[in-house]
Design an enzyme around this catalytic site. Structure first.
Site, mmCIF file in Angstrom:
data_model
loop_
_atom_site.group_PDB
_atom_site.id
_atom_site.type_symbol
_atom_site.label_atom_id
_atom_site.label_comp_id
_atom_site.label_asym_id
_atom_site.label_seq_id
_atom_site.Cartn_x
_atom_site.Cartn_y
_atom_site.Cartn_z
ATOM 1 N N TYR A 1 1.529 13.058 4.334
ATOM 2 C CA TYR A 1 2.530 12.347 3.527
ATOM 3 C C TYR A 1 3.553 13.313 2.942
ATOM 4 C CZ TYR A 1 0.359 7.777 4.010
ATOM 5 O OH TYR A 1 -0.113 6.589 4.529
ATOM 6 N N THR B 1 0.818 -1.227 0.000
ATOM 7 C CA THR B 1 0.000 0.000 0.000
ATOM 8 C C THR B 1 0.850 1.275 0.000
ATOM 9 O OG1 THR B 1 -0.263 0.136 2.419
ATOM 10 C CG2 THR B 1 -1.901 -1.163 1.201
ATOM 11 N N LEU C 1 -2.783 4.906 -0.808
ATOM 12 C CA LEU C 1 -4.220 4.587 -0.865
ATOM 13 C C LEU C 1 -4.411 3.187 -0.296
ATOM 14 C CD1 LEU C 1 -5.283 6.116 -4.290
ATOM 15 C CD2 LEU C 1 -5.184 7.181 -2.040
ATOM 16 N N HIS C 2 -4.335 3.120 1.049
ATOM 17 C CA HIS C 2 -4.331 1.827 1.731
ATOM 18 C C HIS C 2 -5.582 1.002 1.404
ATOM 19 C CE1 HIS C 2 -0.861 3.057 4.116
ATOM 20 N NE2 HIS C 2 -1.487 4.133 4.536
ATOM 21 N N ASP C 3 -6.746 1.514 1.740
ATOM 22 C CA ASP C 3 -7.969 0.723 1.579
ATOM 23 C C ASP C 3 -8.367 0.505 0.123
ATOM 24 O OD1 ASP C 3 -9.508 2.045 4.620
ATOM 25 O OD2 ASP C 3 -7.910 0.588 4.285
#
Ligand code: RIB
Ligand code: CA
Length: 309
Positions: free
Chosen positions: A227, A192, A237-239
């Protein structure tokens, strides 16, 4: 095309919001329900946000309320990224949908049984609801085809040097999930942090002009600033990584291995310990750790999906 029946368990949450918007546009997925859990913000906010986002994008999908705290530990939220209410300072109109009274874990079990073992569970928050469902229903582990998570890291961490937020928040729940016997696809920080969008790419996406494209841009501003301060090329964009993996695994690479969660450590609590980079001597190897993404194709897919709003 045979659509993949999914439930998205989440703690919206700014990147959860993006994941919901993107999943709604994926013709490969058939979203049966959204279940919410405390994590990025208290459950009152994550449940409200899940309802409001799904209503805002016109998705006719029921949203269920889940756990208000981890199994054993006290809740630790992430306001520095998500804001106090979980929406990064963005205010959406209140959902007009009726409020579902069924608990998230009961809905997960009921729908998994209705889908006769074909259900994919996409979990992008702490795993508390999943653990409660596994604990309450003996047959739960036989009814879920796979669990795709955003969580963990073979290397590194974002809450401590060795623990990622979703696992750190409820390590006992995560260990129950990893040892349930259900195949787990783990989109951890390994992938991620490479699945990012730059500020310029997000500005370009907003130019698509829809209210959803503007929401995508607006909810991410606080995270983008965070960030930027870290000197990263963009916001992870983890999810969205987990929902895109569920529908488009060809954009990613990874390996099967074993994973256990540290629940007793003083400085290592919440670490996803894997034998991926060692001698593969763990007892089971039912976790696919996603390690790489074709970032260009990932970003292009996000543009393609958001262009449908
Ligand atoms: O570590 C990132 C994860 O924690 C994401 O799911 C984010 O929404 C937060 O829940
Ligand atoms: Ca999340």
């Amino acid at each position: 095309m045979n659509k993949i029946p999914v439930i998205i368990d989440c703690d919206p949450g700014v990147d959860d919001t993006l994941a919901l918007m993107l999943a709604h546009q994926m013709e490969e997925l058939d979203i049966k329900a959204i279940t919410t859990v405390a994590g990025n913000a208290p459950i009152a906010y994550t449940f409200r946000n899940g309802r409001n986002v799904m209503d805002y994008i016109g998705a006719q999908v029921p949203v269920y309320k889940g756990a208000e705290k981890p199994l054993l530990r006290t809740l630790q939220t992430a306001a520095h990224i998500h804001g106090e209410d979980g929406m990064g300072g963005v205010v959406l109109p209140a959902s007009k949908q009726s409020v579902e009274s069924e608990a998230a874990w009961d809905a997960i079990h009921r729908i998994a049984a209705e889908e006769k073992g074909e259900l994919t569970l996409i979990a992008v928050g702490p795993m508390t609801n999943i653990a409660i469902a596994l604990s309450k229903y003996e047959d739960m582990k036989d009814l879920i085809k796979r669990i795709v998570i955003m969580g963990g890291a073979a290397i590194g961490g974002n809450v401590t040097p060795c623990a990622e937020f979703n696992i750190y928040e409820d390590p006992e729940a995560a260990e129950m999930m990893f040892t349930s016997g259900i195949p787990v696809y783990m989109c951890g920080l390994d992938v991620t942090m490479e699945a990012y969008m730059s500020r310029a790419e997000i500005e370009k996406l907003m130019a698509l002009g829809s209210k959803e494209a503007k929401l995508f841009h607006d909810v991410e501003q606080k995270a983008l600033a965070f960030y930027d301060e870290m000197g990263r090329p963009g916001v992870a964009l983890h999810d969205p990584t987990a929902v895109l993996f569920a529908a488009y695994p060809e954009l990613f690479q990874g390996e099967w291995c074993g994973v256990h969660v540290e629940t007793k450590g003083k400085i290592t609590s919440g670490k996803t310990v894997t034998d991926l980079y060692s001698d593969k001597q763990f007892d089971t190897h039912n976790t696919f750790i996603v390690t790489k993404v074709d970032r260009e194709a990932f970003v292009q897919k996000i543009f393609d999906l958001m262009a449908n709003y």
